[in-house]
Design an enzyme around this catalytic site. Structure first.
Site, PDB file in Angstrom:
ATOM      1  N   ARG A   1       3.941  -1.299  -9.525  1.00 17.09           N
ATOM      2  CA  ARG A   1       3.050  -0.445 -10.388  1.00 17.09           C
ATOM      3  C   ARG A   1       4.039   0.659 -10.788  1.00 17.09           C
ATOM      4  O   ARG A   1       3.390   1.756 -10.496  1.00 17.09           O
ATOM      5  CB  ARG A   1       1.679  -0.157  -9.829  1.00 17.09           C
ATOM      6  CG  ARG A   1       0.734   0.030 -10.967  1.00 17.09           C
ATOM      7  CD  ARG A   1      -0.726  -0.148 -10.007  1.00 17.09           C
ATOM      8  NE  ARG A   1      -1.662   0.044 -11.397  1.00 17.09           N
ATOM      9  CZ  ARG A   1      -3.025  -0.179 -11.505  1.00 17.09           C
ATOM     10  NH1 ARG A   1      -3.331  -0.379 -10.150  1.00 17.09           N
ATOM     11  NH2 ARG A   1      -3.638   0.195 -12.482  1.00 17.09           N
ATOM     12  N   CYS A   2       5.193   0.565 -11.393  1.00 19.49           N
ATOM     13  CA  CYS A   2       6.052   1.783 -11.428  1.00 19.49           C
ATOM     14  C   CYS A   2       7.103   1.179 -12.469  1.00 19.49           C
ATOM     15  O   CYS A   2       7.383   0.196 -12.351  1.00 19.49           O
ATOM     16  CB  CYS A   2       6.251   1.937  -9.948  1.00 19.49           C
ATOM     17  SG  CYS A   2       8.010   2.809  -9.961  1.00 19.49           S
TER      18      CYS A   2
ATOM     19  N   GLU B   1       0.372   2.435 -14.867  1.00 17.20           N
ATOM     20  CA  GLU B   1       1.111   2.892 -13.366  1.00 17.20           C
ATOM     21  C   GLU B   1       1.100   4.423 -13.131  1.00 17.20           C
ATOM     22  O   GLU B   1       1.393   4.657 -12.187  1.00 17.20           O
ATOM     23  CB  GLU B   1       2.432   2.527 -13.408  1.00 17.20           C
ATOM     24  CG  GLU B   1       3.354   3.217 -14.445  1.00 17.20           C
ATOM     25  CD  GLU B   1       4.851   2.551 -14.637  1.00 17.20           C
ATOM     26  OE1 GLU B   1       5.074   1.735 -14.561  1.00 17.20           O
ATOM     27  OE2 GLU B   1       5.709   3.570 -14.716  1.00 17.20           O
TER      28      GLU B   1
ATOM     29  N   GLN C   1       5.182 -12.500 -13.856  1.00 15.45           N
ATOM     30  CA  GLN C   1       4.812 -11.592 -14.784  1.00 15.45           C
ATOM     31  C   GLN C   1       5.865 -11.584 -16.174  1.00 15.45           C
ATOM     32  O   GLN C   1       5.709 -10.932 -17.225  1.00 15.45           O
ATOM     33  CB  GLN C   1       5.029 -10.375 -14.335  1.00 15.45           C
ATOM     34  CG  GLN C   1       3.889 -10.088 -13.161  1.00 15.45           C
ATOM     35  CD  GLN C   1       4.337  -8.755 -12.284  1.00 15.45           C
ATOM     36  OE1 GLN C   1       4.272  -8.624 -11.300  1.00 15.45           O
ATOM     37  NE2 GLN C   1       4.216  -7.515 -13.003  1.00 15.45           N
TER      38      GLN C   1
END
Ligand code: CDP
Length: 782
Positions: free
Chosen positions: A364-365, A734, A214
């Site tokens: 996702r945070c 997120e 990523q």
């Protein structure tokens, strides 16, 4: 003429043409001539001495070509590597393993199956050592030390806020509520596991490294830092992150398998591929959460929140391998004052080593915001119930008001914009809140269990202002480079990396909005460090706030250039030109027009003498602040007293992410995010026994929801633009994962409060609820 498809257009995703036809270009699709396979021998023990490693039987298997052990790497000082959180992690152990599934030996073979046979034939003799699994026990005096190179199992201690001021408000409070909240270890479980293909060209001293990352630019720099001393020089490292089948934070850390593949390629002179299988991914890769929170909330006699205290133990496994910004070891956990207006708060967090896999990824945070939101939204609900107030009214009374923005929180964050009352009001209208409360009362009178749970969360995304945020010293800006070709078609490159979020569409839409070039003619590229400008990557919903902003600013630079060319061609002053979607016309003379296509062509053929030719711009965007998306979710559940089964009847989600670039993509993000909020709330947990053995190492026992289990989502929106973002957008990816879990937990506790239940830790499984029903005398028994 093609449509421009600027902001607010739900154009179909450009990238889906290849994804839905099976033409995606994932890591395992890459094959190179002479490619060999790497597989990894892993430890069955959570803590053990390695007495011996015997590869002789494996070496006899035809096709097994070589092995790498920790001792081999030690010769090059490559047996340890730095983590992105400033700690270090073993690539391979020399003499001791520290968690179950840790990498022990790499086996290289002609194909994947032979490599696996080789792994099975390697004989390692271990001597088990005492194991520390519970982080509280790890902090006790005399606890087994996880890391020989450290003084104790406490990695760091971090405090923020006004301790004395907070003590004082707690002393004077009318109501104080306390709760122990555990947010369990979970796994991102992306559809595609991690993998890489390392290709070392010994003649040109060039490494091409295809990898599921990523953050490809960070990887390039880390590789240069780790292996610079053995000849890997940054200009000769090309990292390519191809299509990714999900990342969710799990593809931010650098894993030992990556380093091993590079080492094997250098040693053997062949391209080396390593692809994890599902169990390796679950058992050894970075986990998320694992926060043990002691939370307290204080309110005055009128039910106004006046203070908050949190004391937290964060289990990081045997190494602090989270991708946290270096100034904030607990990430953005101190956003835990949430959506509420009060000025006294204090929190302390201890990071702890245990014999578990390393990590603490931002699943996702935005670096621990999920933990913060869960804690505050549970506590606010407990306080409302404790005081006998309606949880919605209690929130409305305590929310930061729209006119208070920009708002400085008690723990030092400046919220950019928000209208919390509006979002909750809309969610209540959508769900029919008043009627549901009536129905609940009637049902309760009949002995039926129904609950309504609210979560009114505030998010914090877009790291970050470079003065506050860095990862291993690299400032967290992001970038965009736009090149427009003479015929008015463009390619734009970014320092971020989509994992399915639709960047190829939405970035094109931002540029289309600013320049008037139709989005379909703007090709977006990310993930190749040889071509893309430097950036810190995609995680923590930072792409829109950073690289999305960079796209708008770079495009505006080009529009300024187009204006100059238009003035030259139309023989007028720049100030006399009016921009209209995709063209300039002369003020008062609508027929004196130059379209963007004409102006770009002129940038190559007929531009002013004092101007540089070409039509290209780059921008590295350093956001002045983070963005603060928010939302209000309402969950309605029914609970079966015979089984403890919780059924989600309704789930209404109102999200505000400022300006929506592509409403369809935003809705998709919210559906996916809600499902990944439902998962840990109701199903997922990584559990270990006292010896550090993982219970959930496959999808047979690590329960990932499918469409069958997932509730039906009802979504709504409010739009409160970010005042500092060039197009007013905030991140969104997120928000639902962060906001959803407490809505489920609050709904379940709301259904059970009258029985004496104050709290239930996620995941809220049927056996857990049934046990509570039994304890409180409400279970139906056969
Ligand atoms: O960093 P990441 O891409 O994961 O998250 P994001 O910035 O929240 O964006 C997720 C997707 O939603 C991207 O395709 C964005 O461009 C899109 N989005 C949007 O259309 N409008 C917004 N206000 C925010 C995101």
């Amino acid at each position: 003429m093609a449509e421009i498809h600027g902001l607010g257009s739900s154009m179909k995703r450009k990238e889906d043409a290849r994804f839905i036809q099976g033409k995606g270009n994932y890591i395992d699709d890459h094959k190179l001539p002479g490619m060999l396979w790497l597989d990894i021998v892993r430890s069955p023990y959570a803590h053990a001495k390695i007495k011996s490693i015997d590869t002789s039987k494996a070496a006899k298997i035809p096709g097994v070509l070589g092995f790498i052990t920790g001792k081999d790497l030690e010769k090059y000082n490559l047996h340890w590597m730095p983590t992105l959180a400033g700690d270090k992690q073993m690539v391979l152990p020399i003499d001791t393993v520290k968690y179950q599934s840790q990498e022990v030996v790499a086996v290289i073979a002609t194909d994947r199956y032979t490599a696996a046979d080789g792994v099975a034939a390697v004989e390692v003799e271990y001597e088990p050592l005492p194991v520390v699994v519970d982080p509280h026990k790890a902090l006790e005096p005399g606890a087994t030390k996880v890391r020989d190179d450290k003084e104790s199992n406490r990695i760091w201690h971090w405090e923020v806020g006004d301790q004395d001021g907070t003590e004082a408000v707690f002393k004077n409070a009318a109501t104080v509520v306390k709760e122990k909240i555990y947010i369990p270890r979970i796994h991102v479980a992306s559809m595609e596991t991690c993998g890489c293909l390392a290709d070392w060209d010994g003649v040109n001293k060039q490494l091409t490294f295809y990898v599921t990352s990523q953050a490809p630019h960070i990887y390039r720099t880390v590789l240069a830092l780790v292996a610079g001393h053995v000849g890997l020089s940054e200009e000769n490292i090309r990292v390519v992150s191809p299509d990714l089948g999900g990342g969710f934070g799990g593809k931010v850390p650098v894993y030992p398998g990556y380093v091993l593949a590079v080492a094997a390629s250098v040693l053997l002179g062949h391209p080396i591929k390593w692809i994890e299988d599902r169990s390796e991914n679950l058992a050894a890769d970075s986990f998320a959460r694992d926060y043990h929170i002691n939370a307290e909330l204080a309110a005055d006699k009128d039910g106004h929140i006046i203070g908050m205290r949190m004391d937290t133990v964060a289990d990081h496994g045997y190494s602090d391998a989270q991708a946290a910004p270096s100034k904030f070891p607990a990430g953005m956990f101190h956003i835990a004052t949430g959506s509420y207006d009060f000025q006294k708060a204090f929190m302390k967090v201890d990071g702890v080593y245990t014999n578990k896999p390393p990590g603490g990824v931002a699943y996702r945070c935005s670096f621990r915001v999920t933990e913060a939101v869960h804690a505050i939204e549970r506590m606010v609900d407990i306080m409302a119930h404790e005081r006998g107030e309606d949880p919605a009214e209690f929130r409305m009374k305590n929310f930061i008001k729209a006119e208070q923005f920009p708002y400085m929180s008690a723990l030092g964050w400046e919220y950019d914009s928000g209208d919390y009352h509006k979002a909750l009001k809309l969610a209540m209208d959508m769900v029919g809140y008043a009627d549901l409360r009536k129905e609940q009362a009637e049902k309760r009178a009949r002995g039926e269990l129904m609950g309504i749970g609210i979560s009114s969360f505030t998010e914090i995304v877009g790291a970050g202002p470079a003065h506050q945020f860095d990862i291993i010293g690299l400032k967290m800006f992001d970038s965009c480079e736009i090149r427009v070709h003479p015929t008015g078609k463009a390619v734009a490159r970014f320092g971020t990396k989509s994992q399915g979020q639709g960047h190829e569409t939405t970035y094109a839409q931002i540029i289309a909005q600013e320049l008037g070039i139709p989005a379909e003619y703007i090709k977006i590229e990310e993930g190749d460090t040889d071509t893309a400008p430097y950036g810190l990557g995609t995680y923590a919903s930072r792409s829109t706030p950073t690289a999305g902003a960079a796209a708008a600013v770079a495009a505006r630079k080009l529009r300024d250039k187009a204006r100059k060319i238009a003035a030259h061609l139309l023989e007028c002053a720049e100030e006399d030109l009016v921009w209209d979607a995709d063209r300039f016309h002369v003020k008062g003379s609508p027929t004196k027009v130059k379209t963007i296509q004409e102006l770009v062509f002129a940038a190559y053929t007929n531009y002013p003498a004092d101007m540089e030719g070409g039509f290209e711009a780059t921008h590295y965007y350093n956001p002045p602040n983070l963005t603060y998306p928010f939302g209000s979710y309402i969950c309605v559940v029914d609970i079966d007293r015979g089984t403890g089964q919780v059924t989600t009847r309704r789930f209404v989600a109102v999200d505000d992410c400022g300006t929506r670039i592509n409403p369809m993509i935003v809705e998709g993000q919210i559906h996916g995010g809600l499902t990944q909020g439902f998962a840990p709330a109701m199903m997922e947990e990584m559990q270990y026994d006292a010896d550090g053995n993982l219970y959930g190492g496959t999808f047979m026992d690590y329960m990932v929801p499918t469409a069958v289990e997932s509730p039906k989502w009802e979504v709504g929106e409010t739009v409160t633009p970010s005042p500092h973002h060039p197009i007013g957008a905030k991140g969104v990816g997120e928000s639902p994962t962060v906001g959803a879990p407490p809505a489920f937990a609050n709904a379940v506790v709301d259904a059970l409060w009258h029985l004496g239940v104050r709290h239930v830790d996620i995941p809220i499984t049927a056996p857990k609820v049934y046990a509570l029903l039994k304890k409180h005398g409400a279970a139906l028994e056969e």
